[in-house]
Design a protein around this motif. Structure first.
Motif, PDB file in Angstrom:
ATOM      1  N   TRP A 126      90.435 -30.269 -65.539  1.00 19.54           N
ATOM      2  CA  TRP A 126      90.712 -28.849 -65.759  1.00 19.54           C
ATOM      3  C   TRP A 126      89.921 -28.295 -66.941  1.00 19.54           C
ATOM      4  O   TRP A 126      89.541 -27.119 -66.957  1.00 19.54           O
ATOM      5  CB  TRP A 126      92.209 -28.629 -65.963  1.00 19.54           C
ATOM      6  N   TRP A 154      86.910 -24.824 -57.802  1.00 17.65           N
ATOM      7  CA  TRP A 154      87.678 -23.916 -58.643  1.00 17.65           C
ATOM      8  C   TRP A 154      86.778 -23.015 -59.486  1.00 17.65           C
ATOM      9  O   TRP A 154      87.050 -21.805 -59.635  1.00 17.65           O
ATOM     10  CB  TRP A 154      88.622 -24.700 -59.547  1.00 17.65           C
ATOM     11  N   VAL A 184      86.600 -27.555 -65.501  1.00 14.23           N
ATOM     12  CA  VAL A 184      86.720 -26.355 -64.679  1.00 14.23           C
ATOM     13  C   VAL A 184      86.622 -25.105 -65.551  1.00 14.23           C
ATOM     14  O   VAL A 184      85.912 -24.135 -65.204  1.00 14.23           O
ATOM     15  CB  VAL A 184      88.050 -26.344 -63.901  1.00 14.23           C
ATOM     16  N   ALA A 228      93.251 -32.923 -59.767  1.00 17.60           N
ATOM     17  CA  ALA A 228      94.214 -31.864 -60.089  1.00 17.60           C
ATOM     18  C   ALA A 228      95.228 -32.322 -61.126  1.00 17.60           C
ATOM     19  O   ALA A 228      95.830 -31.484 -61.814  1.00 17.60           O
ATOM     20  CB  ALA A 228      94.931 -31.408 -58.824  1.00 17.60           C
ATOM     21  N   ARG A 242      93.713 -33.690 -67.019  1.00 17.37           N
ATOM     22  CA  ARG A 242      93.393 -32.666 -68.024  1.00 17.37           C
ATOM     23  C   ARG A 242      91.890 -32.584 -68.248  1.00 17.37           C
ATOM     24  O   ARG A 242      91.355 -31.514 -68.514  1.00 17.37           O
ATOM     25  CB  ARG A 242      94.111 -32.995 -69.337  1.00 17.37           C
TER      26      ARG A 242
END
Length: 404
Positions: A213, A343, A216, A207, A210
């Motif tokens: 994400w 996610w 994700v 989490a 970078r």
């Protein structure tokens, strides 16, 4: 101590990966071809069918939450055995169902086992074949594609000849057979310890990464578009472009088949490392461009639009390979895979629902297609940044290669 026969265990590892991948979509694609036959015995309302259709991304997201908890206590092999056993239980419940809700419950159970397998795959490849992440990622993604299109080829014929309960139970038998090599590996592998116990360093949180994400975003937009197409493309093409139902279904088949060349190309690009950003940008633009062609082009251009979205599926194997490459350890790969898939599948679950709401409120497919274009382009910044320096498990030294 006698040295174990490495070649045998390499073969068992490859066989195990193949059989696990072969089970990772069967619950998704084995029911809809025989839903009309099941409906003759068990009433299935449109709402019930709609809920069953929405379950895969939701349950896969749940698996992304559950798997890290299991990985802190169990080995990869033990979790795979458990996931296949859960699949068998889910298929058994579906085949014995007497109501729509028991079919739904069996579907949830089977999908949960498959979702855990989805999450574990990058970690399994990294653990057993750390020097061959690209080729093995291509291979198992292709086998997953096979597991998606095999059930529709046989499910209806088996249901008509032997009954729908046998048709559904058959895929549970496939999962039961697939557990055999994993039981052998679990029982004989001296490295079969809990994933979370293999690294003594503090576990980094995806989490706060970078890199995580970014993956994700790419995985999520590809999954959202894919589930939206599987849910609505035939109906959209019939109502919006005037295609007949057979032609519309063939377009969906074209989309699915194009995932195979995408699976061959993307992992090689990631492991090579030179063209990751251009490939990610191309994937996003292919998705957005495909939706635009379907939206604005004539009916004769539909095939081009669908083909573009099909090739955009390269973001799926690219994301899975990035998980294995960006993580330095097996435990890190398991954590990253859980985070990304959890996610991404939550994002994906919104796709079919929002498309349905927009079409219902407006009576037109135009707003839904505009939504798909916009949400796809929202992932473009992630594609632009995908090859920046990796900040996940930065400074962590990968352990010595594990024998298969």
């Amino acid at each position: 101590m006698t040295r174990r026969p490495t070649r045998v265990f390499v073969a068992l590892g490859l066989l195990g990966i193949t059989l696990l991948a072969l089970n990772l979509r069967t619950a998704v694609s084995s029911f809809s071809p025989i839903a009309h036959i099941v409906g003759e015995e068990i009433p299935l309302s449109p709402i019930a069918l709609g809920v069953i259709g929405m379950l895969p991304p939701l349950v896969f997201a749940l698996a992304g939450i559950i798997t890290p908890v299991l990985s802190r206590r169990l080995s990869l092999e033990a979790i795979v055995v458990a996931s296949l056993a859960v699949m068998v239980a889910g298929f058994a419940l579906r085949s014995l169902a007497t109501s729509a809700w028991t079919i739904g419950l069996g579907t949830v159970i089977a999908l949960l086992g498959m979702g855990i397998g989805n999450v574990l795959m990058p970690a399994i490849v990294k653990a057993r074949f750390p020097k061959h992440i690209g080729p093995l990622s291509s291979f198992y993604v292709i086998v997953i594609a096979v597991s998606a299109f095999l059930p529709p080829l046989f499910a209806a014929q088996l249901a008509e000849g032997q009954g729908w309960r046998i048709s559904l139970a058959f895929w549970g038998a496939v999962a039961a057979c697939s557990v055999i090599p994993w039981i052998i590996l679990w029982a004989t592998d001296r490295n079969s310890s809990a994933i979370g116990s293999r690294s003594k360093a503090a576990a980094p949180s995806p989490a706060r990464s970078r890199t995580a994400w970014t993956i994700v975003a790419l995985f999520g937009v590809c999954s959202l578009g894919s589930y939206a197409l599987f849910a609505w493309l035939p109906q959209l093409l019939v109502e919006f472009k005037g295609l007949d139902p057979i032609a519309a279904n063939l377009q969906l088949s074209l989309y699915a088949i194009l995932g195979v060349p995408a699976a061959l190309i993307a992992p090689a690009i990631v492991t090579n490392g030179r063209f990751i950003r251009p490939a990610a940008i191309a994937g996003v633009l292919l998705w957005a461009g495909g939706f635009l062609v379907i939206l604005l082009g004539p009916a004769s251009a539909v095939t081009w639009g669908v083909a573009m979205t099909g090739l955009g599926q390269l973001l799926f194997p690219m994301s899975l390979t990035l998980i294995g490459v960006r993580a330095a350890t097996v435990a890190g790969a398991a954590r990253l895979s859980s985070f990304v898939q959890g996610w991404a599948y939550m994002i994906a679950a919104t796709g079919p629902l929002i498309v349905s709401i927009l079409q219902s409120l407006t009576g037109s497919w135009t707003p839904a297609l505009v939504f798909l274009v916009v949400v796809t382009l929202a992932a473009l910044p992630a594609a632009l940044l995908v090859d920046r320096p990796n900040d996940y498990e930065a400074g962590v030294t990968a352990p010595a290669e594990r024998k298969a």
